[in-house]
Design an enzyme around this catalytic site. Structure first.
Site, PDB file in Angstrom:
ATOM      1  N   ARG A  62     -37.900  44.268 -25.330  1.00 52.38           N
ATOM      2  CA  ARG A  62     -39.158  44.716 -25.925  1.00 52.38           C
ATOM      3  C   ARG A  62     -40.282  43.764 -25.555  1.00 52.38           C
ATOM      4  O   ARG A  62     -40.064  42.592 -25.297  1.00 52.38           O
ATOM      5  CB  ARG A  62     -39.025  44.792 -27.452  1.00 52.38           C
ATOM      6  CG  ARG A  62     -38.198  45.975 -27.941  1.00 52.38           C
ATOM      7  CD  ARG A  62     -38.115  46.021 -29.453  1.00 52.38           C
ATOM      8  NE  ARG A  62     -37.368  44.904 -29.987  1.00 52.38           N
ATOM      9  CZ  ARG A  62     -37.888  43.796 -30.479  1.00 52.38           C
ATOM     10  NH1 ARG A  62     -39.208  43.651 -30.562  1.00 52.38           N
ATOM     11  NH2 ARG A  62     -37.130  42.815 -30.912  1.00 52.38           N
ATOM     12  N   ASN A  67     -22.589  43.350 -35.346  1.00 49.05           N
ATOM     13  CA  ASN A  67     -21.336  42.659 -35.639  1.00 49.05           C
ATOM     14  C   ASN A  67     -20.924  42.817 -37.099  1.00 49.05           C
ATOM     15  O   ASN A  67     -19.751  43.047 -37.393  1.00 49.05           O
ATOM     16  CB  ASN A  67     -21.455  41.181 -35.278  1.00 49.05           C
ATOM     17  CG  ASN A  67     -21.254  40.963 -33.791  1.00 49.05           C
ATOM     18  OD1 ASN A  67     -20.138  40.734 -33.348  1.00 49.05           O
ATOM     19  ND2 ASN A  67     -22.311  41.097 -33.012  1.00 49.05           N
ATOM     20  N   GLY A 104     -27.009  39.709 -35.513  1.00 54.30           N
ATOM     21  CA  GLY A 104     -25.702  40.002 -36.083  1.00 54.30           C
ATOM     22  C   GLY A 104     -25.540  41.285 -36.877  1.00 54.30           C
ATOM     23  O   GLY A 104     -24.537  41.441 -37.577  1.00 54.30           O
ATOM     24  N   SER A 106     -33.643  40.991 -34.631  1.00 50.78           N
ATOM     25  CA  SER A 106     -32.979  41.420 -33.412  1.00 50.78           C
ATOM     26  C   SER A 106     -32.019  40.337 -32.905  1.00 50.78           C
ATOM     27  O   SER A 106     -32.364  39.155 -32.894  1.00 50.78           O
ATOM     28  CB  SER A 106     -34.029  41.716 -32.336  1.00 50.78           C
ATOM     29  OG  SER A 106     -34.920  42.689 -32.818  1.00 50.78           O
ATOM     30  N   ALA A 107     -30.835  40.774 -32.497  1.00 48.62           N
ATOM     31  CA  ALA A 107     -29.809  39.880 -31.945  1.00 48.62           C
ATOM     32  C   ALA A 107     -29.382  38.795 -32.931  1.00 48.62           C
ATOM     33  O   ALA A 107     -29.091  37.668 -32.533  1.00 48.62           O
ATOM     34  CB  ALA A 107     -30.265  39.273 -30.617  1.00 48.62           C
ATOM     35  N   ARG A 136     -27.392  45.368 -22.660  1.00 46.06           N
ATOM     36  CA  ARG A 136     -27.036  46.252 -23.779  1.00 46.06           C
ATOM     37  C   ARG A 136     -26.052  47.333 -23.358  1.00 46.06           C
ATOM     38  O   ARG A 136     -26.026  47.756 -22.197  1.00 46.06           O
ATOM     39  CB  ARG A 136     -28.297  46.938 -24.316  1.00 46.06           C
ATOM     40  CG  ARG A 136     -29.357  45.972 -24.847  1.00 46.06           C
ATOM     41  CD  ARG A 136     -29.444  45.979 -26.338  1.00 46.06           C
ATOM     42  NE  ARG A 136     -30.281  44.883 -26.847  1.00 46.06           N
ATOM     43  CZ  ARG A 136     -30.445  44.632 -28.145  1.00 46.06           C
ATOM     44  NH1 ARG A 136     -29.861  45.378 -29.042  1.00 46.06           N
ATOM     45  NH2 ARG A 136     -31.187  43.610 -28.546  1.00 46.06           N
ATOM     46  N   GLY A 170     -35.107  50.192 -23.461  1.00 41.63           N
ATOM     47  CA  GLY A 170     -34.744  50.202 -24.878  1.00 41.63           C
ATOM     48  C   GLY A 170     -35.870  50.553 -25.824  1.00 41.63           C
ATOM     49  O   GLY A 170     -36.464  51.630 -25.763  1.00 41.63           O
ATOM     50  N   GLY A 171     -36.162  49.615 -26.701  1.00 45.73           N
ATOM     51  CA  GLY A 171     -37.144  49.829 -27.761  1.00 45.73           C
ATOM     52  C   GLY A 171     -38.538  50.172 -27.258  1.00 45.73           C
ATOM     53  O   GLY A 171     -39.360  50.682 -28.014  1.00 45.73           O
ATOM     54  N   LYS A 181     -37.298  52.230 -32.258  1.00 51.02           N
ATOM     55  CA  LYS A 181     -38.214  51.323 -32.948  1.00 51.02           C
ATOM     56  C   LYS A 181     -39.577  51.974 -33.194  1.00 51.02           C
ATOM     57  O   LYS A 181     -40.193  51.774 -34.240  1.00 51.02           O
ATOM     58  CB  LYS A 181     -38.376  50.019 -32.159  1.00 51.02           C
ATOM     59  CG  LYS A 181     -37.059  49.285 -31.948  1.00 51.02           C
ATOM     60  CD  LYS A 181     -36.444  48.867 -33.252  1.00 51.02           C
ATOM     61  CE  LYS A 181     -34.962  48.658 -33.188  1.00 51.02           C
ATOM     62  NZ  LYS A 181     -34.480  47.300 -33.123  1.00 51.02           N
ATOM     63  N   ARG A 188     -31.117  33.587 -38.118  1.00 46.25           N
ATOM     64  CA  ARG A 188     -30.473  32.386 -37.568  1.00 46.25           C
ATOM     65  C   ARG A 188     -31.205  31.165 -38.077  1.00 46.25           C
ATOM     66  O   ARG A 188     -32.278  30.819 -37.583  1.00 46.25           O
ATOM     67  CB  ARG A 188     -30.545  32.407 -36.037  1.00 46.25           C
ATOM     68  CG  ARG A 188     -29.739  33.506 -35.400  1.00 46.25           C
ATOM     69  CD  ARG A 188     -29.977  33.566 -33.899  1.00 46.25           C
ATOM     70  NE  ARG A 188     -29.161  34.609 -33.306  1.00 46.25           N
ATOM     71  CZ  ARG A 188     -27.982  34.388 -32.723  1.00 46.25           C
ATOM     72  NH1 ARG A 188     -27.507  33.159 -32.614  1.00 46.25           N
ATOM     73  NH2 ARG A 188     -27.292  35.397 -32.237  1.00 46.25           N
ATOM     74  N   HIS A 206     -35.244  47.901 -40.783  1.00 45.10           N
ATOM     75  CA  HIS A 206     -34.427  47.382 -39.671  1.00 45.10           C
ATOM     76  C   HIS A 206     -33.116  46.848 -40.255  1.00 45.10           C
ATOM     77  O   HIS A 206     -32.902  45.643 -40.330  1.00 45.10           O
ATOM     78  CB  HIS A 206     -35.214  46.272 -38.969  1.00 45.10           C
ATOM     79  CG  HIS A 206     -34.633  45.829 -37.652  1.00 45.10           C
ATOM     80  ND1 HIS A 206     -34.864  44.579 -37.125  1.00 45.10           N
ATOM     81  CD2 HIS A 206     -33.869  46.476 -36.737  1.00 45.10           C
ATOM     82  CE1 HIS A 206     -34.255  44.468 -35.955  1.00 45.10           C
ATOM     83  NE2 HIS A 206     -33.637  45.603 -35.692  1.00 45.10           N
TER      84      HIS A 206
HETATM   85  P1  GTP Z   1     -30.336  44.151 -32.381  1.00 45.53           P
HETATM   86  O1  GTP Z   1     -29.544  45.229 -31.745  1.00 45.53           O
HETATM   87  O2  GTP Z   1     -31.177  43.386 -31.399  1.00 45.53           O
HETATM   88  O3  GTP Z   1     -31.141  44.589 -33.554  1.00 45.53           O
HETATM   89  O4  GTP Z   1     -29.298  42.987 -32.829  1.00 45.53           O
HETATM   90  P2  GTP Z   1     -28.161  42.869 -33.942  1.00 45.53           P
HETATM   91  O5  GTP Z   1     -28.758  42.299 -35.195  1.00 45.53           O
HETATM   92  O6  GTP Z   1     -27.368  44.102 -34.065  1.00 45.53           O
HETATM   93  O7  GTP Z   1     -27.263  41.669 -33.347  1.00 45.53           O
HETATM   94  P3  GTP Z   1     -25.746  41.662 -32.825  1.00 45.53           P
HETATM   95  O8  GTP Z   1     -24.766  42.020 -33.901  1.00 45.53           O
HETATM   96  O9  GTP Z   1     -25.675  42.438 -31.578  1.00 45.53           O
HETATM   97  O10 GTP Z   1     -25.527  40.109 -32.518  1.00 45.53           O
HETATM   98  C1  GTP Z   1     -26.249  39.423 -31.548  1.00 45.53           C
HETATM   99  C2  GTP Z   1     -25.551  38.159 -31.145  1.00 45.53           C
HETATM  100  O11 GTP Z   1     -25.211  37.357 -32.292  1.00 45.53           O
HETATM  101  C3  GTP Z   1     -24.263  38.414 -30.385  1.00 45.53           C
HETATM  102  O12 GTP Z   1     -24.228  37.594 -29.242  1.00 45.53           O
HETATM  103  C4  GTP Z   1     -23.191  38.017 -31.359  1.00 45.53           C
HETATM  104  O13 GTP Z   1     -22.052  37.530 -30.709  1.00 45.53           O
HETATM  105  C5  GTP Z   1     -23.855  36.957 -32.240  1.00 45.53           C
HETATM  106  N1  GTP Z   1     -23.303  36.977 -33.619  1.00 45.53           N
HETATM  107  C6  GTP Z   1     -23.146  38.070 -34.409  1.00 45.53           C
HETATM  108  N2  GTP Z   1     -22.555  37.758 -35.581  1.00 45.53           N
HETATM  109  C7  GTP Z   1     -22.346  36.414 -35.556  1.00 45.53           C
HETATM  110  C8  GTP Z   1     -21.763  35.491 -36.484  1.00 45.53           C
HETATM  111  O14 GTP Z   1     -21.323  35.833 -37.580  1.00 45.53           O
HETATM  112  N3  GTP Z   1     -21.733  34.174 -36.104  1.00 45.53           N
HETATM  113  C9  GTP Z   1     -22.211  33.757 -34.897  1.00 45.53           C
HETATM  114  N4  GTP Z   1     -22.138  32.457 -34.597  1.00 45.53           N
HETATM  115  N5  GTP Z   1     -22.750  34.610 -33.984  1.00 45.53           N
HETATM  116  C10 GTP Z   1     -22.823  35.916 -34.310  1.00 45.53           C
HETATM  117  C1  SPV Z   2     -33.905  45.189 -31.244  1.00 47.99           C
HETATM  118  O1  SPV Z   2     -34.540  44.508 -30.418  1.00 47.99           O
HETATM  119  O2  SPV Z   2     -33.977  44.976 -32.481  1.00 47.99           O
HETATM  120  C2  SPV Z   2     -33.025  46.282 -30.775  1.00 47.99           C
HETATM  121  C3  SPV Z   2     -33.025  46.632 -29.350  1.00 47.99           C
HETATM  122  O3  SPV Z   2     -32.339  46.874 -31.595  1.00 47.99           O
HETATM  123  S1  SPV Z   2     -34.397  47.597 -28.849  1.00 47.99           S
HETATM  124  O4  SPV Z   2     -34.025  49.011 -28.968  1.00 47.99           O
HETATM  125  O5  SPV Z   2     -34.689  47.291 -27.455  1.00 47.99           O
HETATM  126  O6  SPV Z   2     -35.524  47.342 -29.709  1.00 47.99           O
HETATM  127 MN    MN Z   3     -32.673  46.151 -33.706  1.00 40.35          MN
END
Ligand code: GTP
Ligand code: SPV
Ligand code: MN
Length: 598
Positions: A69, A266, A263, A260-261, A377, A210-211, A218, A408, A238
């Site tokens: 994004r 996960n 967790g 974003s990114a 992705r 993506g977004g 988004k 984080r 979100h």
């Molecule tokens: P968007 O799709 O961007 O909205 O992200 P998201 O919030 O869904 O994040 P996602 O679950 O994809 O996690 C992003 C990164 O964080 C990955 O590289 C994971 O491996 C890492 N991660 C997720 N959960 C944990 C956790 O509990 N501990 C640690 N250390 N890393 C984590």
């Molecule tokens: C984010 O950045 O929070 C995502 C990926 O979920 S995107 O669709 O590119 O915005």
């Molecule tokens: Mn997202």
């Protein structure tokens, strides 16, 4: 086609401006999808992955400038600048349209204009909303087909009703005879991701990623929908949505907002490390929430697929995500192995010799360059998730017992903390922050405030957004049925920079504490910042090494929090007189509790 007059006129207007070679109305069929994919394979835009290893799946490499994004090219175009607030880039709606129309003029020369009817939310659900996206990117079409309910059935349901018009062009017209690029897009300074919240319009130009380009996600389901929700009294967030069942068979649903990114995917797909507990996935990125007739807050996932971060996803960290993208999936900016499969850093096995990188070079460990872009992705159908919840498409949604905020945070924020009440929970959301990640281009490293994980996604003034959350609590049909609000942090580090908490499947230990708190269990210790787990109340059975870190993970350090207060004060100052009184009171409350703390 369609009998919808507004839609016919809208498409004709844009076709006249963009001058595509032809117009294609997407029906969403398998045949159409296959034709588009075949077309992209033959043009060199896509690679068909090995049919045994990755059935029905395709690989793409984006332009190196178009990998995430673009927040500094994202605009909220409200009539008044003050209504976009301090956290959004603003432009006057007429000015923005004047800037963009010349760019759109002829922008689809040599290309096909695709019309994508899509529903955010289950087809025909009362909570769902219909959008129509115009695009000149077949990549966008095949992704939208996974991420939304898309095609002819949507037009049938739409009839003559209104829809959210979503205009998109990659901004790369072709001269007669000119060969297309692998990933057409416009240079960064000509990219515009523009939103008109007062007229529910989206104009996106110049990016295929993506977004920026899958406008249901988004742009619609967060920026436009948050404005609609503000006007109409609901929530567009979100947030992931998960079901959690205890060993006694009691099931609850939680939502969680992490930037974003950080967790969400996960956590939504977590496999508990303590026996007897079960987690099921309703959604991994976006939640729309409304009160139900029983007075509880209900959430639906408006999406139909996952657009998940690939690096770090392994059979150890998130098997359900890997299994979700085992077939019928799209991979963007991962590595490509010589036997026609994908690879990324942290996939859990060594890189096969001969793998090529997302920049289409031979992988060279000596170069220090990764095979996959950190924001590579996968796009996968949600129904392929082994733990998809049986109610994930329930048009009424699922009832929410707890709302989690997080990010984080290498220090200061404990593993888990419960708010004293709704408004204190809104305060927690409003001061949330995180170290920045690779999900957006061009951000300064370090911790930034990301209230409610909505900083890049709120379609109006963030101060008004806080007030909206306060009002949701005030107007709740039954306050005792409101979800309880928590903050979590999986990312606290020791002085050597190592994570103190194992995360992933072990996050169930914090979820278990939250689950029990929603039932009123007496397992908490009151601190200046909220309720944290009392001694011995986090289940550490089977947790070897990290068990010793629990005191450090739960620590609420007065000095760290006094430093944090300064940051919160700066953050709050930016909202001026649009900061709700209730939040000022919360800040005062925290300040005096910290002063009085030992
Ligand atoms: P968007 O799709 O961007 O909205 O992200 P998201 O919030 O869904 O994040 P996602 O679950 O994809 O996690 C992003 C990164 O964080 C990955 O590289 C994971 O491996 C890492 N991660 C997720 N959960 C944990 C956790 O509990 N501990 C640690 N250390 N890393 C984590
Ligand atoms: C984010 O950045 O929070 C995502 C990926 O979920 S995107 O669709 O590119 O915005
Ligand atoms: Mn997202």
């Amino acid at each position: 086609m369609t009998g919808n007059k507004k839609l016919q006129i809208w498409v004709k207007e844009w076709a006249d401006i963009c001058q595509p070679d032809s117009i294609h109305w997407c029906d969403g069929s398998d045949e159409e999808n296959q034709k588009l994919l075949d077309l992209m394979v033959s043009s060199g835009a896509a690679v068909r992955l090995d049919e045994k290893k990755r059935p029905g799946s395709y690989y793409f490499q984006s332009d190196p400038s178009d990998v995430a994004r673009v927040e500094n090219r994202t605009f909220i175009c409200s009539a008044k600048k003050s209504d976009a607030g301090p956290t959004n880039n603003w432009s006057d709606p007429q000015e923005m349209k004047k800037t963009l129309l010349p760019l759109y003029k002829g922008s689809m020369n040599g290309r096909i204009m695709y019309i994508i009817p899509f529903s955010m939310g289950p087809l025909g659900s009362k909570i769902a909303h219909i959008g129509i996206q115009i695009t000149d990117s077949p990549y966008v079409v095949v992704n939208m087909r996974i991420m939304t309910r898309m095609g002819k059935a949507v037009l049938d349901i739409l009839g003559n009703d209104d829809f959210v018009p979503c205009m998109h062009s990659v901004g790369a017209p072709l001269q007669p005879g000119e060969k297309d690029r692998k990933w057409p897009c416009a240079p960064i300074e000509s990219k515009y991701i523009s939103h008109f919240p007062e007229t529910n319009e989206i104009w996106s130009y110049g990016s295929g990623y993506g977004g920026n380009a899958l406008l249901g996600k988004k742009c619609f389901a967060l920026r436009i929908a948050s404005s609609m929700a503000h006007r109409e009294g609901w929530l567009a967030e979100h947030m992931l949505i998960m079901g959690i069942t205890n060993p006694g068979g009691v099931k609850k649903y939680f939502t969680a907002a992490f930037p974003s990114a950080c967790g969400k995917t996960n956590l939504a797909m977590l496999i508990p490390s303590i026996p007897g507990w079960k987690v099921e996935c309703v959604g991994d990125d976006i939640a729309w929430m409304k009160f139900g007739a029983d007075g509880r807050l209900y959430a639906i996932n408006p999406e139909a697929g996952f657009f998940g971060v690939a690096p770090g996803t392994s059979m150890k960290t998130n098997p359900n995500a890997l299994l979700s993208c085992r077939e019928n999936s799209i991979f963007t900016n991962t590595g490509l192995t010589p036997d026609g499969d994908i690879w990324w850093e942290g996939i859990g096995y060594d890189i096969p010799p001969g793998t090529i990188t997302w920049t289409n070079e031979d992988y060279d460990p000596a170069s220090g360059k990764p095979a996959a872009h950190p924001n590579a992705r996968f796009t996968a159908p949600a129904k392929q998730c082994p733990t998809i919840d049986s109610d994930w498409e329930n048009p009424a949604g699922v009832p929410i017992s707890a709302i989690l905020f997080g990010g984080r945070r290498p220090s200061t924020l404990p593993l888990v903390c419960q708010s004293f009440d709704w408004n204190h929970g809104v305060f927690m959301g409003s001061i949330a922050g995180s170290e920045v990640t690779a999900a957006a281009i061009g951000l300064k490293a370090g911790v930034r405030r990301d209230p409610f994980a909505m900083l890049p996604f709120c379609g109006y003034h963030m101060g008004d957004y806080f007030a909206h959350w306060v009002k949701i609590g005030e107007n709740a049909p039954n306050k005792s049925k409101l979800p309880k609000i928590f903050n979590v942090n999986w990312f606290r580090k020791n002085p050597e920079g190592k994570f103190l908490w194992p995360g992933y499947g072990d996050n169930i230990r914090a979820l278990k504490w939250i689950f029990e708190r929603t039932e009123g269990a007496d397992i908490a210790r009151e601190t200046a910042i909220g309720y944290v787990p009392g001694e011995g109340t986090i289940d550490i059975s089977g947790l070897s090494e990290a068990a010793g870190n629990i005191p450090e993970l739960l620590k609420v350090d007065k000095n760290e929090w006094i430093d944090e207060l300064k940051l919160i004060n700066d953050h709050y100052a930016s909202f001026g007189d649009r900061l709700p009184e209730e939040m000022k009171e919360q800040l005062q409350g925290l300040t005096s509790r910290l002063e009085n703390a030992r």
